[in-house]
Enzyme design. Structure first.
Site, PDB file in Angstrom:
ATOM      1  N   ARG A 198       0.814  -1.130  -0.022  1.00  0.00           N
ATOM      2  CA  ARG A 198       0.005  -0.084  -0.043  1.00  0.00           C
ATOM      3  C   ARG A 198       1.006   1.264   0.091  1.00  0.00           C
ATOM      4  O   ARG A 198       0.359   2.276   0.012  1.00  0.00           O
ATOM      5  CB  ARG A 198      -0.970  -0.071   1.328  1.00  0.00           C
ATOM      6  CG  ARG A 198      -1.661  -1.116   1.458  1.00  0.00           C
ATOM      7  CD  ARG A 198      -2.989  -1.120   0.519  1.00  0.00           C
ATOM      8  NE  ARG A 198      -3.759  -2.260   0.570  1.00  0.00           N
ATOM      9  CZ  ARG A 198      -3.406  -3.436   0.412  1.00  0.00           C
ATOM     10  NH1 ARG A 198      -2.333  -3.845  -0.301  1.00  0.00           N
ATOM     11  NH2 ARG A 198      -4.360  -4.648   0.614  1.00  0.00           N
ATOM     12  N   HIS A 209       2.083 -13.474  -4.552  1.00  0.00           N
ATOM     13  CA  HIS A 209       1.561 -13.502  -3.192  1.00  0.00           C
ATOM     14  C   HIS A 209       0.419 -14.659  -2.913  1.00  0.00           C
ATOM     15  O   HIS A 209       0.192 -15.290  -3.765  1.00  0.00           O
ATOM     16  CB  HIS A 209       0.350 -12.210  -3.246  1.00  0.00           C
ATOM     17  CG  HIS A 209       0.936 -10.911  -3.183  1.00  0.00           C
ATOM     18  ND1 HIS A 209       0.947 -10.091  -2.037  1.00  0.00           N
ATOM     19  CD2 HIS A 209       1.321 -10.328  -4.116  1.00  0.00           C
ATOM     20  CE1 HIS A 209       1.351  -9.021  -2.534  1.00  0.00           C
ATOM     21  NE2 HIS A 209       1.762  -8.869  -3.709  1.00  0.00           N
ATOM     22  N   SER A 252       3.516  -2.518  -4.854  1.00  0.00           N
ATOM     23  CA  SER A 252       4.882  -2.854  -5.211  1.00  0.00           C
ATOM     24  C   SER A 252       4.960  -2.934  -6.726  1.00  0.00           C
ATOM     25  O   SER A 252       5.975  -2.394  -7.322  1.00  0.00           O
ATOM     26  CB  SER A 252       5.527  -3.978  -4.565  1.00  0.00           C
ATOM     27  OG  SER A 252       5.331  -3.891  -3.209  1.00  0.00           O
ATOM     28  N   ARG A 253       4.478  -3.736  -7.374  1.00  0.00           N
ATOM     29  CA  ARG A 253       4.218  -3.745  -8.708  1.00  0.00           C
ATOM     30  C   ARG A 253       3.787  -2.668  -9.502  1.00  0.00           C
ATOM     31  O   ARG A 253       4.375  -2.620 -10.871  1.00  0.00           O
ATOM     32  CB  ARG A 253       3.519  -5.158  -9.309  1.00  0.00           C
ATOM     33  CG  ARG A 253       1.945  -4.952  -8.906  1.00  0.00           C
ATOM     34  CD  ARG A 253       1.246  -6.183  -9.132  1.00  0.00           C
ATOM     35  NE  ARG A 253      -0.307  -6.065  -8.650  1.00  0.00           N
ATOM     36  CZ  ARG A 253      -0.698  -6.332  -7.426  1.00  0.00           C
ATOM     37  NH1 ARG A 253       0.319  -6.857  -6.560  1.00  0.00           N
ATOM     38  NH2 ARG A 253      -2.038  -6.317  -7.045  1.00  0.00           N
ATOM     39  N   GLU A 261      -1.820 -14.089  -7.248  1.00  0.00           N
ATOM     40  CA  GLU A 261      -2.238 -14.474  -5.945  1.00  0.00           C
ATOM     41  C   GLU A 261      -2.749 -15.933  -5.874  1.00  0.00           C
ATOM     42  O   GLU A 261      -3.620 -16.395  -6.813  1.00  0.00           O
ATOM     43  CB  GLU A 261      -3.337 -13.561  -5.986  1.00  0.00           C
ATOM     44  CG  GLU A 261      -4.169 -13.644  -4.335  1.00  0.00           C
ATOM     45  CD  GLU A 261      -3.258 -12.841  -3.401  1.00  0.00           C
ATOM     46  OE1 GLU A 261      -2.515 -13.660  -2.543  1.00  0.00           O
ATOM     47  OE2 GLU A 261      -3.318 -11.524  -3.378  1.00  0.00           O
ATOM     48  N   TYR A 304      -6.702  -9.623   6.132  1.00  0.00           N
ATOM     49  CA  TYR A 304      -7.795  -8.529   5.686  1.00  0.00           C
ATOM     50  C   TYR A 304      -8.628  -8.082   6.946  1.00  0.00           C
ATOM     51  O   TYR A 304      -9.629  -7.219   6.899  1.00  0.00           O
ATOM     52  CB  TYR A 304      -8.561  -8.736   4.602  1.00  0.00           C
ATOM     53  CG  TYR A 304      -7.946  -8.505   3.245  1.00  0.00           C
ATOM     54  CD1 TYR A 304      -6.585  -8.038   3.229  1.00  0.00           C
ATOM     55  CD2 TYR A 304      -8.623  -8.987   2.220  1.00  0.00           C
ATOM     56  CE1 TYR A 304      -5.932  -8.206   2.043  1.00  0.00           C
ATOM     57  CE2 TYR A 304      -7.887  -8.956   0.990  1.00  0.00           C
ATOM     58  CZ  TYR A 304      -6.512  -8.549   0.856  1.00  0.00           C
ATOM     59  OH  TYR A 304      -5.978  -8.277  -0.252  1.00  0.00           O
TER      60      TYR A 304
END
Ligand SMILES: CC(=O)N[C@@H](CC(=O)O)C(=O)O
Ligand SMILES: [Zn+2]
Length: 313
Positions: free
Chosen positions: A73, A118, A169-170, A180, A290
């Site tokens: 983030r 991820h 980040s990407r 993911e 989350y």
């Protein structure tokens, strides 16, 4: 006019990075990237320079999602230009370093493609995450991967929402791709999840090699699931969670959820139903990471995008 008049001419994708450990407790990406840093034969392709990279080594060391703040983030313009050096949160410093090496974000010098690996605790299977419906290179890559892994499947999550999009980040790359794969508990390595991730990346790199070699990709359609809404757990007046994901919804990522369908079950056994309008496709259902983001799952809507024909310039 030539039959190629509608083909978008794109520059070759020579500089490719593979990020692992953006979240230090997501073990498939951490393990694959560490493996490839020792021996990168598996990820090398003709005309492509593929760089494996651990993005959050402190979090990997501690086997935790992050140390000070969520690295995935952290790539906001404010963070990337913040003064403060050593005083900044660790992940903000790291974001600045990563932006220097692989970016700068939004500049012509930025890496062509970044794959960010991820894992999720949700039952999502293989999911590729895109940030733009207009990136025809990435859409063509999605089509290529889907065809290559059939009859196995991988779905595309489009995170293009004006409010729900975050600074990953990407996102420093010209073509950001999230991968993911789940379900896999935090801190745990499961062979099926590890292998599924490895296979997707193999096909992704094959696509880039073929593109760079001059293969033409005709226009195609790609099914995507566009992020729509974030749903929190039901809470009491003090903010404490009072219900769980309903058993009918648990593990049912990507399955249609219709108005009136069970969504949560309170601790005293009452069912809470979905009240939205129309069919949605929930995903990231009950993702462990989350809870701190007040998110029980995210709803998506299914769409078909058209990818333009592409070929190298
Ligand atoms: C479970 C998890 O970490 N998911 C990722 C999704 C993404 O990379 O966009 C995240 O929230 O950053
Ligand atoms: Zn993650």
């Amino acid at each position: 006019m030539s039959s190629y008049s509608n083909t978008a001419r794109l520059t070759e994708a020579r500089r490719v990075a593979i990020f692992g450990g953006t979240h230090g407790n997501e073990m498939s990406g951490v393990t694959l990237v560490n493996l490839w840093m020792k021996n990168s034969d598996e990820i090398q392709r003709k005309g492509v320079e593929a760089k494996p990279f651990i993005t959050n080594p402190k979090a990997v060391e501690k086997c935790t999602r992050y140390v000070d703040t969520d690295l995935n983030r952290a790539f906001t313009p404010e963070n990337l230009s913040a003064p403060g050096g050593d005083e900044l949160p660790y992940e903000v410093q790291r974001a600045q370093e990563i932006n220097k090496v692989f970016g700068p974000k939004g500049s012509p010098e930025a890496y062509d493609v970044i794959f960010d690996l991820h894992n999720t605790t949700s039952n999502m299977g293989c999911t590729l995450i895109l940030e733009s419906s207009k990136d025809h290179f990435n859409l063509q890559m999605m089509n290529y991967i889907k065809k290559a892994i059939a009859p196995a499947s991988c779905l595309v999550l489009l995170n293009e929402h004006p409010l729900l999009k975050y600074s990953t980040s990407r996102s420093v790359a010209k073509h950001p791709v999230g991968l993911e794969v789940g379900p896999q508990p935090q801190g745990v390595l499961r062979s099926n999840i590890f292998e599924a991730m490895r296979v997707i990346l193999k096909h992704a790199l094959d696509f880039i090699e073929l593109f760079n070699e001059g293969m033409e990709f005709p226009s195609c359609s790609v099914e995507v699931f566009r992020v729509s809404e974030r749903i929190d757990y039901p809470r009491d007046a003090n903010g404490n969670i009072i219900a769980m994901v309903h058993p009918n919804l648990q593990d049912c990522d990507w399955e249609p959820l219709n108005p009136g369908d069970p969504m949560f079950q309170t601790f005293d056994g009452k069912t809470i139903h979905y009240q939205g309008s129309g069919t949605v496709y929930p995903t990231f259902i009950n993702e462990a990471a989350y809870y701190e983001k007040q998110q029980a799952f995210v709803t998506t809507r299914r769409e078909t995008l058209v990818a333009s024909a592409i070929g190298k310039a």
